[in-house]
Enzyme design. Structure first.
Site, PDB file in Angstrom:
ATOM      1  N   ILE A 219      70.953  25.981  40.775  1.00  0.00           N
ATOM      2  CA  ILE A 219      69.652  26.237  41.403  1.00  0.00           C
ATOM      3  C   ILE A 219      69.945  26.882  42.752  1.00  0.00           C
ATOM      4  O   ILE A 219      70.631  26.291  43.599  1.00  0.00           O
ATOM      5  CB  ILE A 219      68.855  24.925  41.607  1.00  0.00           C
TER       6      ILE A 219
ATOM      7  N   TYR B 104      66.039  49.000  43.885  1.00  0.00           N
ATOM      8  CA  TYR B 104      65.306  48.994  42.613  1.00  0.00           C
ATOM      9  C   TYR B 104      63.796  49.113  42.866  1.00  0.00           C
ATOM     10  O   TYR B 104      63.119  49.982  42.305  1.00  0.00           O
ATOM     11  CB  TYR B 104      65.638  47.705  41.848  1.00  0.00           C
TER      12      TYR B 104
HETATM   13  N1  UDP Z   1      67.423  31.235  39.824  1.00  0.00           N
HETATM   14  C1  UDP Z   1      68.220  30.130  39.937  1.00  0.00           C
HETATM   15  N2  UDP Z   1      69.362  30.081  39.173  1.00  0.00           N
HETATM   16  C2  UDP Z   1      69.707  31.055  38.295  1.00  0.00           C
HETATM   17  C3  UDP Z   1      68.866  32.195  38.183  1.00  0.00           C
HETATM   18  C4  UDP Z   1      67.735  32.253  38.968  1.00  0.00           C
HETATM   19  O1  UDP Z   1      67.936  29.222  40.706  1.00  0.00           O
HETATM   20  O2  UDP Z   1      70.755  30.961  37.628  1.00  0.00           O
HETATM   21  C5  UDP Z   1      66.185  31.312  40.618  1.00  0.00           C
HETATM   22  C6  UDP Z   1      66.099  32.519  41.528  1.00  0.00           C
HETATM   23  O3  UDP Z   1      66.664  32.228  42.786  1.00  0.00           O
HETATM   24  C7  UDP Z   1      64.580  32.747  41.615  1.00  0.00           C
HETATM   25  C8  UDP Z   1      64.061  32.263  40.255  1.00  0.00           C
HETATM   26  O4  UDP Z   1      65.099  31.437  39.719  1.00  0.00           O
HETATM   27  O5  UDP Z   1      64.017  31.920  42.607  1.00  0.00           O
HETATM   28  C9  UDP Z   1      63.802  33.396  39.279  1.00  0.00           C
HETATM   29  O6  UDP Z   1      64.929  34.244  39.259  1.00  0.00           O
HETATM   30  P1  UDP Z   1      65.134  35.384  38.180  1.00  0.00           P
HETATM   31  O7  UDP Z   1      66.469  36.018  38.447  1.00  0.00           O
HETATM   32  O8  UDP Z   1      64.894  34.838  36.809  1.00  0.00           O
HETATM   33  O9  UDP Z   1      63.960  36.422  38.465  1.00  0.00           O
HETATM   34  P2  UDP Z   1      63.527  37.181  39.826  1.00  0.00           P
HETATM   35  O10 UDP Z   1      62.411  36.345  40.414  1.00  0.00           O
HETATM   36  O11 UDP Z   1      64.714  37.297  40.699  1.00  0.00           O
HETATM   37  O12 UDP Z   1      63.022  38.497  39.324  1.00  0.00           O
END
Ligand code: UDP
Length: 327
Positions: free
Chosen positions: A206, A140
């Site tokens: 988490i 991506y």
């Molecule tokens: N995350 C999490 N649980 C979830 C979804 C996301 O702990 O169900 C964590 C993920 O590992 C990252 C942060 O939340 O550290 C943000 O993730 P998201 O997918 O919202 O956005 P990204 O940073 O991947 O674009």
């Protein structure tokens, strides 16, 4: 002004359409509705088309007179991109090439492009400035980097002006105007927390609490989608006024851990939200925080909504989304 908004039925694109119409501009949405929503484009002129089909694009768009293009249409699931690289390059890169070809034929010169912090890959500094090397770690991010390069090459020929806006974590909603985030499946942190809080039967996890961060969970820079919208409109105004080519980070410049986001959501909802701690998600850097100084200076823009405002708007939207889902 009258603008073409590709991907205007998607999460970020639909909020830009909202702000454009609030400011009195005309909007034409081009979307293939593969992931966007028809309810999100109510009131706008809509062209249903696939950017991969150049002849269809020519047929539908020739003779249209747009003052600029906001280009959001792209596939954006990191996990899927690794499994379907050809599909991602066809949609994102070939689609952008086709759009540019028609734009040049029609004389639409100004393009605000939806890029991403994923172009950087794993950062080597506390905050990420535009000077960081571009080393995307997923397909991506690779496609977005190539899309930026394509725009840059066309600009170098003197044929277009462009602003590539590299978002950090877009979040929040515009519940008063009936807009917000709705992905199926949902993978993002804030909507997942709020769906769990609203009673969805999903296991909220988490992803890792053993990172080298103060509370062990990953840190991200969350920015309200309406703050993003304002930056896009300022970027288009800049292109109209002085042309040029820009690459700008859009973030709050402040990082929040997964646990802090959970705490903000619990405050918005008013009750504790059940969750477990699981393994790290592959490909997640410990910390991604923008240095958005350049966007502040170049666009004369500052985000005005904090994390609490983001999660409160997302919680209000979640109630609406659930009501819509039941109809
Ligand atoms: N995350 C999490 N649980 C979830 C979804 C996301 O702990 O169900 C964590 C993920 O590992 C990252 C942060 O939340 O550290 C943000 O993730 P998201 O997918 O919202 O956005 P990204 O940073 O991947 O674009």
């Amino acid at each position: 002004m009258h603008y073409l908004v590709t991907g205007g039925a998607g999460y970020i694109g639909s909020h830009i359409c909202l702000r454009l119409t609030e400011l009195g501009h005309g909007v034409t949405v081009l979307d293939d509705f593969s992931s966007g929503h028809r309810w999100a484009v109510t009131g706008h002129e809509v062209i249903e088309a696939d950017l991969r089909d150049l002849e269809q694009l020519r047929r539908l768009l020739s003779g249209c007179d747009f003052d600029g293009v906001f280009h959001f249409a792209a596939k954006s699931l990191v996990g899927e991109s690794g499994k379907k690289p050809v599909y991602y390059f066809q949609n994102n890169v070939s689609g952008t090439a086709n759009l540019l070809e028609v734009a040049l034929e029609q004389g639409w010169r100004d393009c605000v492009f939806s890029s991403t912090a994923a172009v950087y890959g794993n950062p080597t500094t506390e905050t990420i400035a535009e000077t960081q090397p571009l080393k995307p770690i997923n397909v991506y991010g690779q496609t977005k980097r190539v899309m930026e390069e394509l725009l840059s090459a066309v600009h170098a020929q003197g044929n277009c002006n462009a602003a590539c806006l590299r978002y950090f974590n877009a979040a929040g909603a515009a519940p008063e105007q009936g807009l917000g985030e709705w992905h199926e499946p949902e993978t993002h942190l804030i909507p997942n927390i709020l769906r769990r809080a609203a009673g969805d039967d999903l296991a909220l996890t988490i992803f890792g609490d053993d990172y080298a961060t103060p509370d062990g969970t990953c840190i991200r820079d969350y920015i309200h989608v309406l703050d993003l919208a304002d930056a896009h409109i300022k970027a288009m105004e800049l292109l109209h006024q002085q042309g040029g080519f820009y690459r700008l980070n859009l973030g709050n410049g402040r990082g929040y851990s997964v646990r802090e986001v959970l705490g903000a959501c619990e405050q918005a909802v008013g009750v504790p939200i059940a969750h477990t701690v699981g393994a790290r998600r592959p490909g997640d850097p410990a910390r991604l925080v923008a240095d958005a100084t350049q966007a502040g200076e170049v666009l004369d823009w500052q985000p005005i909504r904090d994390l609490q405002a983001i999660v409160e708007s997302a919680w209000a939207w979640e109630q609406q989304r659930r009501a819509m889902a039941q109809v």
